[in-house]
Enzyme design. Sequence first.
Site, short mmCIF file in Angstrom:
data_model
loop_
_atom_site.label_atom_id
_atom_site.label_comp_id
_atom_site.label_asym_id
_atom_site.label_seq_id
_atom_site.Cartn_x
_atom_site.Cartn_y
_atom_site.Cartn_z
N ASN A 1 -8.53 -5.77 0.72
CA ASN A 1 -7.85 -4.48 0.53
C ASN A 1 -8.82 -3.41 0.07
O ASN A 1 -8.55 -2.23 0.17
CB ASN A 1 -6.71 -4.62 -0.49
CG ASN A 1 -7.12 -5.35 -1.75
OD1 ASN A 1 -7.64 -6.46 -1.69
ND2 ASN A 1 -6.89 -4.74 -2.88
N SER B 1 3.26 -7.71 3.63
CA SER B 1 4.16 -6.74 2.99
C SER B 1 4.48 -5.59 3.95
O SER B 1 3.59 -5.08 4.63
CB SER B 1 3.44 -6.20 1.74
OG SER B 1 4.29 -5.43 0.97
N THR C 1 20.46 -11.43 -3.61
CA THR C 1 21.14 -10.80 -2.49
C THR C 1 20.08 -10.17 -1.60
O THR C 1 19.16 -9.51 -2.09
CB THR C 1 22.15 -9.74 -2.99
OG1 THR C 1 23.10 -10.43 -3.81
CG2 THR C 1 22.85 -9.05 -1.84
N GLN D 1 -3.19 -6.92 4.17
CA GLN D 1 -3.86 -5.76 4.79
C GLN D 1 -4.09 -5.94 6.29
O GLN D 1 -4.39 -4.97 6.97
CB GLN D 1 -5.20 -5.48 4.09
CG GLN D 1 -5.06 -4.98 2.65
CD GLN D 1 -4.47 -3.57 2.55
OE1 GLN D 1 -4.46 -2.80 3.51
NE2 GLN D 1 -3.99 -3.21 1.37
N THR E 1 3.15 -9.23 -3.72
CA THR E 1 2.89 -9.74 -5.07
C THR E 1 3.81 -10.94 -5.33
O THR E 1 3.38 -11.99 -5.83
CB THR E 1 3.14 -8.64 -6.12
OG1 THR E 1 2.22 -7.58 -5.88
CG2 THR E 1 2.99 -9.15 -7.54
N CYS F 1 -3.91 -0.94 -7.07
CA CYS F 1 -3.47 -1.57 -8.31
C CYS F 1 -4.52 -1.51 -9.40
O CYS F 1 -4.21 -1.54 -10.56
CB CYS F 1 -3.11 -3.02 -8.05
SG CYS F 1 -2.10 -3.19 -6.62
C1 LIG Z 1 -4.37 -7.82 -0.17
C2 LIG Z 1 -3.15 -7.45 -0.95
N1 LIG Z 1 -2.38 -8.41 -1.46
C3 LIG Z 1 -1.26 -8.13 -2.14
C4 LIG Z 1 -0.87 -6.83 -2.38
C5 LIG Z 1 0.38 -6.55 -3.14
O1 LIG Z 1 1.34 -6.04 -2.24
P1 LIG Z 1 2.73 -5.47 -2.73
O2 LIG Z 1 2.50 -4.02 -3.00
O3 LIG Z 1 3.67 -5.68 -1.57
O4 LIG Z 1 3.14 -6.22 -3.93
C6 LIG Z 1 -1.67 -5.79 -1.89
C7 LIG Z 1 -1.34 -4.37 -2.18
O5 LIG Z 1 -2.20 -3.54 -2.36
C8 LIG Z 1 -2.82 -6.10 -1.13
O6 LIG Z 1 -3.59 -5.15 -0.61
#
Ligand SMILES: Cc1ncc(COP(=O)(O)O)c(C=O)c1O
Length: 391
Positions: A153, A201, A239, A181, A74, A327
């Site tokens: 996702n 991530s 940090t 993903q 994010t 989300c």
């Molecule tokens: C395609 C995609 N982008 C961004 C994110 C956000 O990732 P994070 O949980 O590391 O903020 C996700 C999480 O579901 C995702 O699937």
Amino acid sequence: MTKSGIYLDYAATTPVDPRVLRIMLPYFNKKFGNTMSLHSFGQEAKSALEESREEVASLIGAEPNEIIFTASATESNNLVLKGIAWACRNKGKHIIISSIEHPCIMESAKWLESQGFEITRLKVDKYGLIHPDDVRKAIKKETILVSMIHASNEIGTIQPIKEIGKICRERGVYFHTDATQSFGKIPIEVNSMNIDLLSASSHKMYGPKGAAILFVRKGTKIEPLLHGGGQEAGLRSSTVNVPAIVGMAQACRIAKKEMKDEGRCLTRLSNKLISGVLRKIPGSHLNGHPKKRLPNNANFWFEGVEGESIVVQLDLLGIAVSTGSACSSAKLEPSHVLLAIGLKHEEAHGSLRLTLGRWTKESEINYLLKVLPEVIKNLRKISPFKKSFKF
Ligand SMILES: Cc1ncc(COP(=O)(O)O)c(C=O)c1O
């Protein structure tokens, strides 16, 4: 099978691989230095950070100094959209995204729109594919960035990133892909795929939460969101979270070795799951592309039932699944991705996402295939929508 049951929601988050956890532990209380400190504690942390950077970079064919560590995808996605917008606003104020991006891209773009930027949201076809020609047509003189998700996702569709990147390169426009993903699951090579910026991530690939990356090709003009001590080449002051980053690097090391075999195994299991569901459950439909999809993703919609009710019923049977992205599934609005591929509201409400992972067993898929038809049948008996569908 986890302690509490069968986990089929690996796209939401993954458990930390025990091999990752083991390597992280000393960095909490023994090698706990601040990477900015000059003393030996700091230097020890700094070398762990730089070794981790090399490991992560090598998974995607990047140079180590092109990897910026952040705390989440994010954050990386916000940094790309807002950081490029700010740095390049004198060149132009036009940004192109797709209509099936993760909410952190959609919402960042919406915010930029409120600040005077122009956003083009490209349509996708019924499989969720973006057509490279549409990108070509949408680019104009004022375009500063194209940002397209690598693999969805929700529905798992994999985009023709290389072709899109080529078009952007020819037109002199930065190309970003959200690979959250796909990173560690399918091969990615930033140079041959013409990628200038890439987000990923750790917690989606068996690493801990709290570590993520933004790949920034050398020479890219981008402004930071966070100002302060100048860590991460001045692009991400804070940090540095060394334990989480060391964990992400170990997750990358494992992915590099095991991705091919794991992908093959997951493809076999998800194919079994997909064909089993479509065969055993009348009125069931696969969402996303039948072939160009992530090895671990299966997404369906079922006529005459609500996804949330299926999630609850399966949870009672010890199976954890999801209706859409982690989300957006807390909201009761239909997923924008499913609407973008042409589903009607009531169809999108009947969707279910099953995502497999490193510890998914064939016996778990067999169990799901045994109980799901009954769950759907029972829910249809009490469904308020049953008249609108024939099944
Ligand atoms: C395609 C995609 N982008 C961004 C994110 C956000 O990732 P994070 O949980 O590391 O903020 C996700 C999480 O579901 C995702 O699937």
